[in-house]
Design an enzyme around this catalytic site. Structure first.
Site, PDB file in Angstrom:
ATOM      1  N   GLU A 102       9.821  16.207  15.514  1.00 24.45           N
ATOM      2  CA  GLU A 102      10.900  15.142  14.376  1.00 24.45           C
ATOM      3  C   GLU A 102      10.507  16.575  13.099  1.00 24.45           C
ATOM      4  OE1 GLU A 102       9.036  12.076  12.419  1.00 24.45           O
ATOM      5  OE2 GLU A 102      11.273  11.405  11.766  1.00 24.45           O
ATOM      6  N   LYS A 105       0.861  -1.201  -0.199  1.00 29.91           N
ATOM      7  CA  LYS A 105      -0.071   0.021  -0.494  1.00 29.91           C
ATOM      8  C   LYS A 105       1.303   1.176   0.069  1.00 29.91           C
ATOM      9  CE  LYS A 105      -1.678   2.870   2.009  1.00 29.91           C
ATOM     10  NZ  LYS A 105      -0.843   4.433   2.003  1.00 29.91           N
ATOM     11  N   GLU A 114       9.112   0.650  10.921  1.00 28.86           N
ATOM     12  CA  GLU A 114      10.222   1.620  11.156  1.00 28.86           C
ATOM     13  C   GLU A 114       9.762   3.253  11.076  1.00 28.86           C
ATOM     14  OE1 GLU A 114      12.350   4.185   9.365  1.00 28.86           O
ATOM     15  OE2 GLU A 114      12.260   3.642   6.990  1.00 28.86           O
ATOM     16  N   CYS A 146      13.712   9.895   7.829  1.00 35.52           N
ATOM     17  CA  CYS A 146      13.468  10.188   8.943  1.00 35.52           C
ATOM     18  C   CYS A 146      14.840  10.135  10.194  1.00 35.52           C
ATOM     19  CB  CYS A 146      12.732   8.670   9.161  1.00 35.52           C
ATOM     20  SG  CYS A 146      13.364   7.289   8.431  1.00 35.52           S
TER      21      CYS A 146
HETATM   22  C1  SIN Z   1      13.654   6.651   5.599  1.00 40.13           C
HETATM   23  O1  SIN Z   1      13.605   8.400   5.810  1.00 40.13           O
HETATM   24  O2  SIN Z   1      12.636   6.317   6.197  1.00 40.13           O
HETATM   25  C2  SIN Z   1      14.999   6.002   4.886  1.00 40.13           C
HETATM   26  C3  SIN Z   1      16.158   6.629   4.895  1.00 40.13           C
HETATM   27  C4  SIN Z   1      16.944   5.850   4.260  1.00 40.13           C
HETATM   28  O3  SIN Z   1      16.452   4.392   3.565  1.00 40.13           O
HETATM   29  O4  SIN Z   1      18.299   6.453   4.742  1.00 40.13           O
END
Ligand code: SIN
Length: 481
Positions: A383, A178, A254, A288
């Protein structure tokens, strides 16, 4: 759209090897100019159920293929992705906004997960364990978990799919992806190439939708789906986890991060400035693992800021397809407003603007540096997910470790220093799943990517990544002697 192979541009969902055109569609826009680029099939619950039925049937076939056969088909897919890298990157830039060079980097990075797990497919080893008595022997085998629901974000529309689908397929699982409603076209282009690579129908399914919550719910509530792998925000990750709890489904999460970037007194300042730039402004700060809080030792604080500001003030923002552009637009209006509010809150509470600080036309915020940040400001615990560098000053190692760990998140962290004893102390003390030491970029297929605390659990990539898609079965043999 200016791509060589127009058949990569799909707008239908992909279920059981068929392109499914729905009467109801949703629009996908280029975030740079808000021009509509596609009308995409808006799947509902019943489509997810078709995808689950297809994946269930395909599982009987795919999981019984030899590892070598699965590996060869994955390898075909990898090669097709690499052959089409420019077109795929173009589609990615148009729907997500990142500069073309960075999009090319993402397609290659994403493809590396397919290549890697094509190889790992052949290395799913079991064990033979000495029995507890002469009569017994113990063997351990690993088996595919089953149907996987993969829910993926807009910030890496290609790589976050391959990072889940690669190991899942290598293990013998089948998948329902998805993708984000902002970036479904990259997912569908990958599906088109998977179709050419020779996967049996139903092994890979892409359910496009505007109603993420409904489709998420139908994936988590269906007992045929054995695992959910989710990349996205911590609040949504908590919902996925709660929904999966009912059936004790396996989950990989994640989630968000709040990465510290610490520069100690003995660091190579030029290298730290460059590492901080890479880690802060990759994907315009919408990653992230992006640096979120920069901690500078008081002895190098001013020197670092001067050099960093020179670099940041020269960043070229604009359209990702234009030459020389380093940062594209943010993904949507809400993201811009959230970050502008973080700047306002910080400056109202005493932060000083060193660079940028203002919104620009469209979905842009000037690359910004704020200093004099403290933990009472919203930016300390939020964040940022945008091009804002927030700088703190520290005096001692113990003080900075305490403040760096003072967050509910535990994904990435970074520090620069030279003394090897300090390096070991700090690396061990940081409560994060990943630590970059004298580097601002650490994502690679060879390493286990993932977090602790409210940044989630499970690891993606590396030799560990395939375990997330395997069940361990122990067989106890009696009466052997
Ligand atoms: C992400 O921001 O979820 C992944 C970034 C990465 O693989 O470096």
């Amino acid at each position: 759209m200016d791509i060589k192979d127009k058949s990569l541009l799909r707008s239908e969902a992909y279920i059981n090897g068929e392109w499914i055109k729905k009467e109801t569609t949703f629009s996908v826009y280029n975030p740079y100019n808000h021009v509509k680029i596609a009308e995409v099939s808006n799947c509902i619950q019943v489509d997810t159920e078709s995808a689950i039925t297809a994946a269930d049937h395909a599982f009987q076939i795919w999981s019984n293929y030899t590892a070598n056969k699965r590996s060869r088909i994955l390898r075909n897919w990898y090669e097709l992705i690499i052959e089409n890298v420019t077109d795929l990157a173009h589609i990615l830039t148009i729907e997500q906004g990142k500069p073309l060079q960075e999009a090319i980097g993402e397609i290659k990075y994403g493809a590396s997960y397919i290549e890697w797990f094509a190889e790992e497919a052949k290395r799913v080893y079991g064990d033979v364990i000495p029995g507890q008595s002469r009569k017994n022997r113990i063997t351990v085998i690993k088996q595919p978990v089953g149907i996987i629901g993969a829910i993926t974000p807009w910030n890496f529309p290609s790589a976050m799919i391959t990072r889940k689908v690669g190991p899942a397929l290598a293990a013998g699982c089948t998948v329902i992806v998805k993708p984000s409603e902002y970036t479904p076209l990259s997912a569908l282009a990958l599906a088109e190439l998977s179709d050419r690579a020779g996967f049996p129908k139903g092994v890979i399914n892409i359910v496009t939708t505007k109603d993420a919550a409904a489709i998420g719910e139908s994936l988590t509530s269906n007992s045929k789906v054995k695992k959910i792998s989710f990349t996205g925000s911590t609040p949504v990750g908590k919902i996925v986890l709660k929904q999966s709890a009912d059936q004790i489904k396996k989950v990989t999460l994640e989630l968000g991060g709040n990465a510290p970037f610490i520069v100690f007194a003995d660091a190579d300042i030029d290298a730290a400035v460059s590492g901080c730039y890479d880690s802060k402004f990759r994907n315009g700060g919408q990653t992230c693992v992006c640096t979120n809080r920069i901690f500078l030792h008081e002895s190098i604080h001013n020197e670092f800021i001067e050099k960093f500001a020179n670099k940041v003030k020269s960043i070229k923002t604009g359209y990702g397809l234009d030459k020389g552009v380093e940062i594209g637009p943010m993904i949507n209006e809400n993201a811009v407003i959230k970050d502008i509010n973080l700047i306002k809150d910080a400056t109202n509470k005493g932060a000083k603007v060193i660079a940028g600080g203002m919104r620009k036309k469209g979905l842009f915020i000037e690359p910004t540096i704020l200093c004099n940040i403290d933990s009472n400001m919203d930016i300390f615990s939020s964040e940022i997910f945008g091009p804002i560098a927030a700088i703190y000053k520290f005096k001692s190692e113990s003080e900075v470790i305490e403040i760096a760990n003072n967050t509910k998140y535990g994904l990435a962290s970074y520090f620069y220093g030279r003394d090897y004893k300090l390096i070991w102390r700090v690396a061990e003390a940081l409560e994060f799943g990943m630590v970059g030491i004298n580097t601002g970029l650490m994502s690679t297929v060879a390493a286990p990517f993932g977090g602790i605390k409210e940044s989630g659990f499970g690891r993606e990539g590396s030799k560990y990544g395939i375990d997330e898609y395997l069940n361990i079965k122990y067989m106890c043999w009696g009466d052997v002697e």
